[in-house]
Write a protein that holds these residues in place. Structure first.
Motif, PDB file in Angstrom:
ATOM      1  N   VAL A 135      -5.532  -2.489  -8.245  1.00 14.24           N
ATOM      2  CA  VAL A 135      -4.994  -2.559  -6.887  1.00 14.24           C
ATOM      3  C   VAL A 135      -5.036  -1.172  -6.260  1.00 14.24           C
ATOM      4  CG1 VAL A 135      -2.957  -3.076  -5.492  1.00 14.24           C
ATOM      5  CG2 VAL A 135      -3.470  -4.464  -7.527  1.00 14.24           C
ATOM      6  N   ASP A 136      -5.511  -1.122  -5.008  1.00 15.68           N
ATOM      7  CA  ASP A 136      -5.464   0.109  -4.232  1.00 15.68           C
ATOM      8  C   ASP A 136      -4.282   0.019  -3.272  1.00 15.68           C
ATOM      9  OD1 ASP A 136      -7.668   1.588  -5.229  1.00 15.68           O
ATOM     10  OD2 ASP A 136      -9.015   0.258  -4.153  1.00 15.68           O
ATOM     11  N   VAL A 137      -3.438   1.051  -3.267  1.00 12.06           N
ATOM     12  CA  VAL A 137      -2.240   1.083  -2.427  1.00 12.06           C
ATOM     13  C   VAL A 137      -2.559   1.835  -1.138  1.00 12.06           C
ATOM     14  CG1 VAL A 137       0.164   1.774  -2.274  1.00 12.06           C
ATOM     15  CG2 VAL A 137      -0.783   1.032  -4.484  1.00 12.06           C
ATOM     16  N   HIS A 138      -2.437   1.129   0.008  1.00 14.14           N
ATOM     17  CA  HIS A 138      -2.728   1.708   1.316  1.00 14.14           C
ATOM     18  C   HIS A 138      -1.438   1.824   2.137  1.00 14.14           C
ATOM     19  CE1 HIS A 138      -7.225   1.245   1.366  1.00 14.14           C
ATOM     20  NE2 HIS A 138      -6.937   0.328   0.449  1.00 14.14           N
ATOM     21  N   ALA A 139      -1.430   2.786   3.065  1.00 16.21           N
ATOM     22  CA  ALA A 139      -0.389   2.807   4.089  1.00 16.21           C
ATOM     23  C   ALA A 139      -0.631   1.620   5.024  1.00 16.21           C
ATOM     24  CB  ALA A 139      -0.444   4.123   4.866  1.00 16.21           C
TER      25      ALA A 139
ATOM     26  N   GLN B 114      -3.892   8.175   1.549  1.00 17.79           N
ATOM     27  CA  GLN B 114      -2.989   8.931   0.671  1.00 17.79           C
ATOM     28  C   GLN B 114      -1.509   8.646   0.963  1.00 17.79           C
ATOM     29  OE1 GLN B 114      -4.489  12.930   1.595  1.00 17.79           O
ATOM     30  NE2 GLN B 114      -5.486  12.989  -0.407  1.00 17.79           N
ATOM     31  N   PRO B 115      -1.070   7.397   0.805  1.00 15.16           N
ATOM     32  CA  PRO B 115       0.325   7.068   1.117  1.00 15.16           C
ATOM     33  C   PRO B 115       1.286   7.783   0.169  1.00 15.16           C
ATOM     34  CG  PRO B 115      -0.710   5.260  -0.071  1.00 15.16           C
ATOM     35  CD  PRO B 115      -1.806   6.237   0.247  1.00 15.16           C
ATOM     36  N   VAL B 116       2.472   8.100   0.675  1.00 10.22           N
ATOM     37  CA  VAL B 116       3.498   8.762  -0.137  1.00 10.22           C
ATOM     38  C   VAL B 116       4.800   7.968  -0.005  1.00 10.22           C
ATOM     39  CG1 VAL B 116       2.480  11.052   0.079  1.00 10.22           C
ATOM     40  CG2 VAL B 116       4.147  10.278   1.770  1.00 10.22           C
ATOM     41  N   PRO B 117       5.717   8.101  -0.969  1.00 10.03           N
ATOM     42  CA  PRO B 117       7.004   7.404  -0.872  1.00 10.03           C
ATOM     43  C   PRO B 117       7.672   7.671   0.480  1.00 10.03           C
ATOM     44  CG  PRO B 117       6.769   8.358  -3.040  1.00 10.03           C
ATOM     45  CD  PRO B 117       5.596   8.834  -2.252  1.00 10.03           C
TER      46      PRO B 117
ATOM     47  N   CYS C  59      -3.125   2.106   7.783  1.00 11.34           N
ATOM     48  CA  CYS C  59      -4.440   2.640   7.420  1.00 11.34           C
ATOM     49  C   CYS C  59      -5.534   1.915   8.214  1.00 11.34           C
ATOM     50  CB  CYS C  59      -4.684   2.475   5.921  1.00 11.34           C
ATOM     51  SG  CYS C  59      -6.327   3.019   5.393  1.00 11.34           S
ATOM     52  N   PRO C  60      -6.422   2.611   8.885  1.00 11.94           N
ATOM     53  CA  PRO C  60      -7.487   1.962   9.660  1.00 11.94           C
ATOM     54  C   PRO C  60      -8.372   1.041   8.831  1.00 11.94           C
ATOM     55  CG  PRO C  60      -7.350   4.306  10.182  1.00 11.94           C
ATOM     56  CD  PRO C  60      -6.462   4.074   9.009  1.00 11.94           C
ATOM     57  N   ARG C  61      -8.432   1.290   7.522  1.00  9.89           N
ATOM     58  CA  ARG C  61      -9.275   0.451   6.666  1.00  9.89           C
ATOM     59  C   ARG C  61      -8.756  -0.968   6.536  1.00  9.89           C
ATOM     60  NH1 ARG C  61     -12.480   1.870   2.727  1.00  9.89           N
ATOM     61  NH2 ARG C  61     -12.999  -0.321   2.929  1.00  9.89           N
ATOM     62  N   MET C  62      -7.493  -1.193   6.835  1.00 10.26           N
ATOM     63  CA  MET C  62      -6.897  -2.508   6.609  1.00 10.26           C
ATOM     64  C   MET C  62      -7.543  -3.586   7.471  1.00 10.26           C
ATOM     65  SD  MET C  62      -5.051  -1.600   4.245  1.00 10.26           S
ATOM     66  CE  MET C  62      -4.459  -3.238   3.919  1.00 10.26           C
ATOM     67  N   ILE C  63      -8.146  -3.182   8.588  1.00  9.44           N
ATOM     68  CA  ILE C  63      -8.780  -4.170   9.460  1.00  9.44           C
ATOM     69  C   ILE C  63      -9.944  -4.869   8.757  1.00  9.44           C
ATOM     70  CG2 ILE C  63     -10.460  -2.589  10.523  1.00  9.44           C
ATOM     71  CD1 ILE C  63      -9.831  -3.989  13.190  1.00  9.44           C
TER      72      ILE C  63
END
Length: 715
Positions: free
Chosen positions: A591-595, A574-577, A598-602
């Motif tokens: 496209v999914d926007v991640h922080a 749930q990234p925010v500006p 985010c642990p999922r990026m691995i």
């Protein structure tokens, strides 16, 4: 094809007083209407209605049912009309023919919603005249016997419908012979290789063991004669589908399946049934757990019989059913026995069930279902289950489906007992509520004032009555919670504009927004169906006009994407500006926007081609970015209201709220707060955390939302 004289002879054999002229007229009219029509086999179409009528004579049914069978396709497939049939054969027969026509047009295996609607129509037709279903079942049986002439896909469709709907319905009506034949005919279409394999095994077994059925039958007769009991004994091998089902349930091969033979002992009286049971158990070893007494505890469709399984010749298990001739007639024809004729008069069988009473017992729970899924669940629970009989501490009998639990027992006694259940004793022993009950057990329900149904009970319960009652109670409890939360949210929203959420103001707001009353309005606010701000704006439009215009959102809040590109904030982080972000592309999903942290990026480290460099638009963002925060708060009056006020004072909005854990002293709550950016989120969390009744507050991450088309689960 059965000729008219032969058909009348079949009817006269059990009903010498039949209306021969009317049957002849119906036969001639049906032949005239269907003249020139053929079946897929090339036969004249009228052979089918005549065959259906012949099947119904085997059940010794009345003239009206036989005539309905002869005419059942005329209104649908010929130039005949309801009015013409009514004029020639009477309104009752016309109604039955019309009823069969409507059933023929029902798509009972279509989508869930359509299926539920059609099932309601099916049971409505049954409630008007049960004989309509008897004609339809015989119609389906003849069609299944001649199904090989249909196209393959049509065969499969009809076979599935038969296996899922008509065979269980026949069984629930007590017409076990028809259920078994319908299942076996459908099995031959759906899995011909398995059926042929079982038939070959039977041939091999007969070759190796000889005529086992005759030898065992002779053994039974010999022992019964020696005891001075006069009884008929019939033996048969079970049908291929019944054998296949046992193999699947027990996960064993044919060679390890012992009880593939069944025997029926038809005794002279009820007392002789029990004496015959004693003789059989004295001569052969009974198998523990395989005894059922449906004479003292008959099934709801009138079925009465003693069931036992014994170890016979060469250690082979055989199932034995012991009953009288009257019981046998009901066992063969089920509910249809109510209309059976003998010697020209309605046969008086004291065991035959009144169809109206049977149907009422079957449909009692259906009307309680509030949606299609609940209705279909209730239908299938009623149609697909065997029964067990348990006792209350006072000795009253409670009938339940096989696999029922103490929860089902409690709701069968009374809904209030079910709601207050805290435990159960079975045969004097305390047992978990998920325990499966068995025949003959005594069940005592332990209750407590203030106890309410638990969500886990839905999975424990097996009866439609229990499940429906639990769901209704849970809905009522949720509504109470929504009203309580809605009241706090409304109070905070009214306070923001210097107003009070009085009962009079809430009633006026309810009228403005089209709700029945203020309670319905508050429930909608608490369930996030309408926001507190919207309610206030509707009641005080002049204040809404004076409110400063909201922040103008740029065409896209994200820099680095085509303005027309579809994107979503990843629910896992749930990234925010204000936070560093990166995009991950998904085929057909956008496209999914991640922080960036985010642990999922691995998971995407080796897929660099899917990464998109992104950043937030530097402009001022609107407070529309939902972030979930978890709070542990004390269970004290007014705490939730203060928190709602604190969030509103920070110019943030609550879009959802859910209680995750309720303890006597603390609640754990998830709140979705809509914020502008990371600084706004920090301010909101700091304001909430400063409250003395807030033990802990954290941002929630790691929720699963959906699965894109490329199969990657977003979590």
């Amino acid at each position: 094809m059965i000729e008219v004289d032969d058909l009348i002879a079949l009817v006269r054999a059990y009903n010498p007083r039949c209306d021969e002229a009317l049957i002849r007229a119906a036969y001639a009219y049906g032949a005239e209407m269907h003249a020139g029509q053929t079946r897929r086999s090339g036969e004249a179409y009228f052979t089918h209605p005549v065959a259906v009528a012949g099947l119904l004579t085997e059940q010794r049914l009345d003239d009206a049912t036989i005539i309905t069978a002869l005419l059942h396709d005329t209104i649908e497939d010929t130039r005949s009309t309801y009015g013409e049939v009514a004029e020639r054969f009477g309104k009752d027969i016309a109604e039955m023919v019309n009823g069969v026509t409507k059933l023929t047009n029902l798509e009972l295996t279509s989508s869930e919603t359509k299926q539920a609607e059609n099932f309601r129509k099916l049971f409505m037709a049954m409630s008007k005249d049960m004989r309509v279903i008897l004609v339809k079942l015989s119609d389906r049986l003849h069609n299944m016997r001649t199904i090989k002439h249909m196209a393959d896909h049509k065969q499969a469709q009809k076979a599935r419908e038969t296996m899922e709907i008509y065979a269980p319905l026949a069984g629930r009506m007590g017409m076990q012979w028809m259920r078994e034949e319908l299942e076996d005919l459908a099995f031959a279409v759906l899995n011909p290789e398995a059926r042929n394999s079982i038939l070959r095994r039977f041939v091999t077994l007969r070759h190796e063991s000889g005529d086992v059925l005759k030898r065992i039958s002779d053994d039974f007769v010999k022992e019964l004669d020696a005891a001075g009991l006069s009884a008929e004994v019939f033996g048969r091998a079970k049908r291929p589908f019944s054998v296949w089902r046992k193999m699947e349930e027990k996960k064993v091969g044919f060679s390890r399946l012992s009880d593939i033979y069944g025997f029926r002992v038809i005794a002279a009286s009820e007392g002789d049934c029990y004496r015959a049971l004693g003789v059989i158990h004295q001569r052969w070893k009974s198998i523990p757990g395989r005894f059922k007494d449906y004479i003292s505890q008959p099934k709801s469709n009138g079925y009465r019989s003693i069931h036992t399984t014994v170890s016979g010749r060469d250690g082979k298990r055989v199932e034995v059913q012991i009953r009288t001739q009257e019981m046998h007639e009901v066992a063969e024809r089920g509910v249809a026995a109510h209309w059976s004729y003998r010697d020209g008069v309605r046969a008086e069988n004291r065991f035959a069930v009144d169809p109206a009473a049977w149907l009422q017992s079957m449909t009692d729970r259906f009307e309680e279902a509030s949606d299609h899924a609940e209705f279909m669940e209730a239908v299938k629970l009623e149609m697909y289950t065997d029964q067990v009989f348990c006792f209350t501490p006072k000795g009253e009998v409670i009938k339940l489906p096989k696999g029922a639990t103490p929860i089902d027992f409690a709701y069968a006694v009374h809904t209030r007992v079910g709601h207050r259940t805290v435990g159960a004793r079975v045969d004097g022993m305390r047992v978990p509520l998920w325990t499966r009950l068995r025949n003959g057990q005594s069940v005592e329900i332990v209750t407590a004032e203030g106890q309410t149904p638990q969500a886990t009970w839905i999975d424990i319960a097996t009866t439609g009555r229990a499940k429906s009652a639990i769901r209704r109670a849970m809905k009522a409890e949720r509504r109470t919670g929504h009203v309580r939360l809605g009241r706090e949210l409304a109070r905070a929203s009214f306070a923001q504009v210097g107003k009070k959420a009085t009962d009079k103001a809430l009633e006026a707001a309810a009228r403005v927004h089209g709700f029945d009353d203020s309670e319905a309005l508050l429930a909608a606010i608490g369930a996030a169906q309408i926001s507190g701000r919207t309610v206030v704006d509707g009641l005080y439009p002049e204040l809404a006009m004076a409110r400063p215009a909201p922040d103008v959102e740029p065409e896209s809040a994200i820099v680095g994407l085509d303005p027309k590109a579809h994107y979503e904030r990843a629910p896992c982080c749930q990234p925010v500006p204000g936070e560093r972000i990166v995009g991950i592309t998904h085929r057909g999903h956008g496209v999914d926007v991640h922080a960036i942290d985010c642990p999922r990026m691995i998971e995407f480290e080796d897929q660099a081609d899917r990464w998109v460099d992104l950043s937030w638009h530097p402009g001022h963002h609107a407070a529309c970015n939902a972030v979930t925060v978890e709070m542990t708060i004390s269970n004290s009056p007014g705490v939730l209201g203060r928190i709602c006020t604190l969030i509103a004072e920070q110019n943030a909005n609550i879009s959802d709220l859910a209680f995750k854990d309720r303890k006597p002293d603390f609640f754990r709550v998830h709140v979705d707060v809509e914020v502008r950016d990371d600084e706004h989120l920090y301010s909101v969390m700091m304001a909430i955390g400063a409250d003395s009744d807030v033990v802990q507050i954290d941002r929630v991450r790691g929720r699963v939302s959906h699965v894109p088309e490329d199969g990657k689960t977003l979590a």
